[in-house]
Design a protein around this motif. Structure first.
Motif, short mmCIF file in Angstrom:
data_model
loop_
_atom_site.label_atom_id
_atom_site.label_comp_id
_atom_site.label_asym_id
_atom_site.label_seq_id
_atom_site.Cartn_x
_atom_site.Cartn_y
_atom_site.Cartn_z
N GLY A 174 0.88 -0.98 -0.06
CA GLY A 174 0.00 -0.30 -0.18
C GLY A 174 1.39 1.58 -0.30
O GLY A 174 1.04 1.75 -0.70
N SER A 224 0.92 4.50 -3.53
CA SER A 224 1.32 5.33 -2.55
C SER A 224 1.94 6.47 -3.65
O SER A 224 1.54 7.30 -3.54
CB SER A 224 1.02 5.72 -1.63
N ILE A 241 -4.74 -2.33 8.26
CA ILE A 241 -5.08 -1.02 8.02
C ILE A 241 -5.48 0.04 8.81
O ILE A 241 -5.57 0.97 8.06
CB ILE A 241 -6.91 -2.23 7.35
N GLU A 242 -5.87 0.18 10.24
CA GLU A 242 -6.02 1.04 10.78
C GLU A 242 -5.02 1.59 10.65
O GLU A 242 -4.37 2.92 10.32
CB GLU A 242 -6.26 1.01 12.05
N LYS A 287 -4.61 3.40 7.15
CA LYS A 287 -5.76 4.47 6.92
C LYS A 287 -4.92 5.85 7.88
O LYS A 287 -5.73 7.06 7.72
CB LYS A 287 -6.93 3.68 8.00
N GLN A 347 -3.88 8.12 5.42
CA GLN A 347 -4.69 8.15 3.68
C GLN A 347 -4.19 7.01 3.33
O GLN A 347 -4.43 7.44 1.67
CB GLN A 347 -4.61 9.52 2.78
N ASP A 371 -5.71 2.99 1.60
CA ASP A 371 -6.15 1.63 1.44
C ASP A 371 -5.94 0.61 1.20
O ASP A 371 -5.51 0.64 0.28
CB ASP A 371 -7.42 1.99 1.09
N THR A 424 -7.28 -2.07 2.32
CA THR A 424 -8.40 -2.85 2.61
C THR A 424 -8.75 -4.10 0.99
O THR A 424 -10.07 -4.72 1.44
CB THR A 424 -9.89 -2.49 2.86
N ASN A 425 -8.26 -3.53 -0.27
CA ASN A 425 -8.84 -4.60 -1.31
C ASN A 425 -7.93 -5.70 -1.48
O ASN A 425 -7.78 -6.74 -2.42
CB ASN A 425 -8.57 -3.99 -2.11
#
Length: 150
Positions: free
Chosen positions: A20, A24, A52-53, A56, A59, A61, A63-64
Motif C-alpha cells: 500500500g 501510494s 489497515i488502521e 488509514k 490516507q 486504503d 482493504t482491497n
C-alpha cells in the motif's frame, strides 16, 4: 512496466503495508505492486486490522488486498522482490531456480538510508505501537524504492 513484490510471513501485516505504501508513491501505470506471504496461514484473508488502521491514518486504503502465498511463478512475474526479514529471504530463495531468481530478492530495509536495522520486525503479537514503527520503517524504504523507479 516495473513489477514489485513485497513478501512477509503471512501476508497480513508487513507486506500489505509495504504494498500500500509503495502504491501510494508511484504511478500505477508504470509500476505494478503486489504482496505475498511465505506461509499459507492466511490465504484469502484481508490484512490485519491493525495494518489497515495504521495505513488509514496515512490516507492509504489496503482493504482491497487479499493474502496469498508466494510461489515459484512470482520469479517470472516480478522484477524485484522485497522481503521483510532474513527468514522470509531464506524461504523465498529456497524456491529460486537459478542465480537470476536470487538476484531479484533483497531485504526491504537495504533500500532505506534511515534504518540501522536489517529486518522489519513482525508486529503481529504486539500492540498498535509496533504497527506504527513498522509503518515508519516501510515508508522510509518505499521512498527510496520509489525514487529508484523514476
Amino acid at each position: 512496466m516495473k513489477k514489485i513484490l513485497m513478501v512477509c510471513l503471512g501476508n497480513i501485516c508487513r507486506s500489505p503495508l509495504a504494498e500500500g505504501i509503495l502504491k501510494s508513491k508511484v504511478n500505477g501505470k508504470d509500476v505494478f505492486v503486489d504482496s505475498a506471504g511465505t506461509a499459507a496461514y492466511h490465504v484469502g484473508n484481508l490484512p490485519d486490522e491493525r495494518s489497515i488502521e495504521v495505513a488509514k491514518k496515512h490516507q492509504i486504503d489496503i482493504t482491497n488486498q487479499s493474502a496469498r502465498k508466494f510461489t515459484m511463478k512470482d520469479f517470472d512475474i516480478f522484477d524485484s522482490i522485497f522481503v521483510m526479514d532474513k527468514s522470509n529471504y531464506h524461504n523465498v530463495v529456497a524456491l529460486a531456480r537459478d542465480d537470476n531468481d536470487i538476484a531479484k530478492v533483497s531485504l526491504i530495509l537495504d533500500a532505506s538510508e534511515k534504518s540501522t536495522l536489517l529486518e522489519v520486525p513482525d508486529p503481529y503479537y504486539g500492540g498498535n505501537e509496533g504497527f506504527d514503527k513498522v509503518y515508519t520503517m516501510l515508508d522510509d524504504a518505499c521512498n527510496e524504492i520509489a525514487k529508484s523507479l523514476i
